[in-house]
Design an enzyme around this catalytic site. Structure first.
Site, mmCIF file in Angstrom:
data_model
loop_
_atom_site.group_PDB
_atom_site.id
_atom_site.type_symbol
_atom_site.label_atom_id
_atom_site.label_comp_id
_atom_site.label_asym_id
_atom_site.label_seq_id
_atom_site.Cartn_x
_atom_site.Cartn_y
_atom_site.Cartn_z
ATOM 1 N N LYS A 1 0.830 -1.216 0.000
ATOM 2 C CA LYS A 1 0.000 0.000 0.000
ATOM 3 C C LYS A 1 0.860 1.260 0.000
ATOM 4 O O LYS A 1 0.404 2.314 -0.422
ATOM 5 C CB LYS A 1 -0.965 -0.018 1.177
ATOM 6 C CG LYS A 1 -2.019 -1.107 1.007
ATOM 7 C CD LYS A 1 -3.166 -0.986 1.974
ATOM 8 C CE LYS A 1 -4.253 -1.992 1.654
ATOM 9 N NZ LYS A 1 -3.820 -3.397 1.890
HETATM 10 C C1 LIG Z 1 -4.396 -4.482 1.152
HETATM 11 C C2 LIG Z 1 -3.581 -5.719 0.991
HETATM 12 C C3 LIG Z 1 -3.920 -6.715 0.040
HETATM 13 C C4 LIG Z 1 -5.158 -6.631 -0.835
HETATM 14 O O1 LIG Z 1 -5.094 -5.624 -1.810
HETATM 15 P P1 LIG Z 1 -6.414 -5.107 -2.556
HETATM 16 O O2 LIG Z 1 -6.000 -3.955 -3.380
HETATM 17 O O3 LIG Z 1 -7.373 -4.743 -1.448
HETATM 18 O O4 LIG Z 1 -6.943 -6.244 -3.364
HETATM 19 C C5 LIG Z 1 -3.078 -7.811 -0.084
HETATM 20 N N1 LIG Z 1 -1.977 -7.950 0.696
HETATM 21 C C6 LIG Z 1 -1.635 -7.035 1.632
HETATM 22 C C7 LIG Z 1 -0.417 -7.260 2.464
HETATM 23 C C8 LIG Z 1 -2.409 -5.885 1.802
HETATM 24 O O5 LIG Z 1 -2.059 -4.978 2.734
#
Ligand SMILES: *Cc1c(COP(=O)(O)O)cnc(C)c1O
Length: 451
Positions: free
Chosen positions: A109
């Site tokens: 993120k």
């Molecule tokens: C948020 C997150 C996801 C999922 O991503 P999306 O964009 O919501 O599909 C997968 N792995 C981790 C470690 C995350 O923080």
């Protein structure tokens, strides 16, 4: 580039306006009015490093920030990543892992939120405005959002989380940030209580306007846009069109991959890997989009039943027909489910779900066979790649979304005695913490925001 809503009620927005709007005002999601075709640029773009490619790709979508400024914001967004190429590539036999966790909070993120933080800061300074960002987190997103805006004069950030119900490490990643614009609010209640509080406060339009409340949640177009870059980057480094296997919760990450493919990057299939929260896996198998109960798993960032970004995919699947999309979503909201006539056949997506035992087995196998430690989210994708191997011709890239040191309990459960480490996390131990404990009451949270 202009932006419009998937539900048809908003059109002709500039990029900056779409950044500030977040969720479209008609309840839909903002999407670009056209998808740029970049095939003519690919030969030149193959030579670019990550930051240069990010500048090139993002400028296709942003024409209302001067290019030199935009380039500088992109450069700054990725300056704090601890990998020389921003993202890492690791080869395990015939699989490639695309490591997206080299940012300040060790999860993917950061790639989008670090850019969002720079964009907000610039736009608010230009307009002489101040924003109060309010968010709720069950763990990962809060720290990434905080890291994106800490120390910025035009932003205060308030993150609600359930007291004693996030992991000690996740709490430390938030509460040890010393900048005075960061406010960690430990709510005496559950994550659902935190989300409920947030919803109520955003629903109070007077309070929202009076306090310039904003959010950084995953429906913001700018987050999807930033994520397109690494799919383009990885695809251009692959000798043949690559498949991507993406651990999926809100569908933001894998939707960015879909757009990268639509833009003309050499991408083959996209595999949606879910944990036991399998609404998306069921959709791609049957065409039925039906809400289930939330399961709590070893990959908590994917413990999501309703994928907030999925609407963007449906919009394109319906040939950008906002009426059809609105009808489908209305059914879903009313009945908890909506159906296509048959399983979608778009030639791109496939999906599968992976349970906790399989997740643990994958962590153990990757450690045993490759000496590589997967985090539990990446392990879901690793397993999905094995399950779907027959349908994945050519090179396959597994998207690695978190550093394993963020999830030491799951790793130790898979491989007793194995302790994944990272300096950033080790250094948090013993640092002073700041948090405000509040009751799970709207008035209490509003009181904190009003100061
Ligand atoms: C948020 C997150 C996801 C999922 O991503 P999306 O964009 O919501 O599909 C997968 N792995 C981790 C470690 C995350 O923080």
């Amino acid at each position: 580039m202009k932006y419009r809503s998937t539900r048809g009620g908003v059109q002709g927005l500039s990029f900056v306006d779409s950044l500030l709007m977040g969720l479209a005002s008609d309840g839909g999601l903002l999407v670009p009015e056209s998808i740029p075709d970049v095939r003519g640029n690919l030969a030149a773009w193959r030579q670019l490093d990550f930051v240069d490619l990010a500048q090139a790709v993002i400028s296709e979508f942003v024409d209302d920030i001067p290019r030199p400024v935009l380039d500088e914001l992109v450069t700054r967004a990725y300056a704090q990543f601890d990998h020389p190429d921003v993202v890492g590539e690791v080869h395990l036999d015939n699989l490639t892992l695309l490591e997206l966790f080299h940012g300040p909070t060790l999860a993917f993120k950061d790639v989008a939120l670090q850019l969002l933080g720079q964009l907000y800061n610039y736009v608010l300074q230009q307009r002489g405005e101040h924003l109060n960002i309010l968010g709720a987190t069950s763990g990962d997103t809060g720290s990434a959002a905080i890291a994106a805006v800490r120390g910025q004069a035009n932003i205060d950030i308030y993150i609600l989380y359930p007291d004693n119900k996030v992991s000690p490490l996740q709490e430390l990643q938030m509460t040890t940030v010393a900048d005075s614009n960061v406010h960690c609010i430990a709510v005496d209640g559950s994550f659902d209580d935190c989300q409920g509080l947030m919803k109520t406060i955003f629903g109070d339009l007077d309070f929202k306007a009076q306090h310039q409340l904003g959010s950084v949640n995953s429906v913001n177009w700018a987050r999807v846009m930033a994520q397109i870059v690494y799919y383009g980057y990885a695809s251009l480094r692959s000798p043949e069109p690559a498949n991507f296997v993406v651990p999926t919760g809100n569908f933001g990450n894998v939707f960015a991959a879909y757009l990268a493919k639509q833009m003309g990057f050499p991408i083959n299939k996209l595999a949606v890997a879910t944990n036991e929260n399998d609404i998306l896996a069921r959709f791609f198998a049957t065409g039925e989009y039906a809400r289930g109960d939330v399961h709590y798993t070893l990959s908590p960032a994917m413990d999501i039943q309703i994928a907030s970004n999925f609407e963007r995919y449906l919009f394109f699947y319906f040939g950008q027909d906002a009426d059809r999309l609105a009808e489908f979503m209305q059914h879903f909201q009313q009945d908890g489910k909506a159906c296509l006539d048959a399983a979608p056949e778009d030639g791109t997506f496939m999906a599968t779900s992976v349970n906790n035992d399989e997740t643990l087995a994958a962590i153990a196998e990757a450690h045993r066979c490759h000496g590589y430690t997967l985090d539990p989210h990446t392990a879901v994708a690793y397993t999905a790649a094995q399950k779907l191997a027959d349908q994945l011709q050519g090179p396959t890239v597994i998207v690695a979304t978190a550093h394993p040191a963020k999830f030491p309990e799951a790793v130790a459960q898979a491989v007793p005695g194995l302790v994944p480490r990272h300096n950033t996390l080790d250094n948090l131990a013993g640092m002073p913490q700041r948090k405000l404990k509040v009751a799970a009451e709207v008035a209490a949270v509003k009181g904190v925001i009003s100061g």
